[in-house]
Scaffold this motif. Sequence first.
Motif: not given
Length: 253
Positions: A195-213
Amino acid sequence: MKHIVAILFLGLALSIQGRPNNEPYIIGGVPVEPREFPEMVSIQIDGMPRCGGTILSEGWIMTIAHCMVYDMHDYAVVAGSDNLDKDQGTRHSVNKIIIHQNYSKEDSWRNDIALVSVTPPIKLGSINQAGKLADPSEGINEGDMATVIGYGSNKYEGLPTNVLEKANIAVSNHDQCNTIYNSNFGLNVHDTQLCAGMEGRGFCGFDTGSPLFIKGKVIGISSWTYKCAEPGFPEVFTYVSKYIDWINDNLKP
């Protein structure tokens, strides 16, 4: 029971209860520098971005399983583009899809990972490069900073921007993340997910599968989340380091 909006794979929006969204796009991001992420590809249907992916070699990319559920001839992979409207990059057909044998949408998108063979091969060099996968021995800690990227929308339920963007987010406490999703939706965050995240930043639609570095290495794959960078709800990624043996076994000649 919270009311969840799930953005479906073909861009249709349905309101359902009890299931978070698993079609990410970048929220609170900024455009990348030219070819800052040469590992990134766009997976498309009918010229529309549907998911992201990571180049592993000239002939293979890595993405999530829930993206690759249609006939392989429906897909095209675009490599070498930071802006899909201005630079079309190179287009590649799909000639093989390997979905993890234990992938389960019903079990909180467990083992959400797939390998995709493309043709013609992707030419590697300054424009396109194979992603460096984090070694299993390289652990992660709560608070470690990571970077998520994607071509999609910059607002919840929006349309893709077609511009590759990035956002810096922090690794979340795994147990707390599991408790949040289990208590609200009856979902489990497995040890093969992070899990990762930050309020107001992150992913949400049409681009699952993208890498996290993290530090230039691919540590995760965008998998699922509740809404978009929603306060109190970390985002869930397939933990790539847990799948190194599976990846290597399936890429053997």
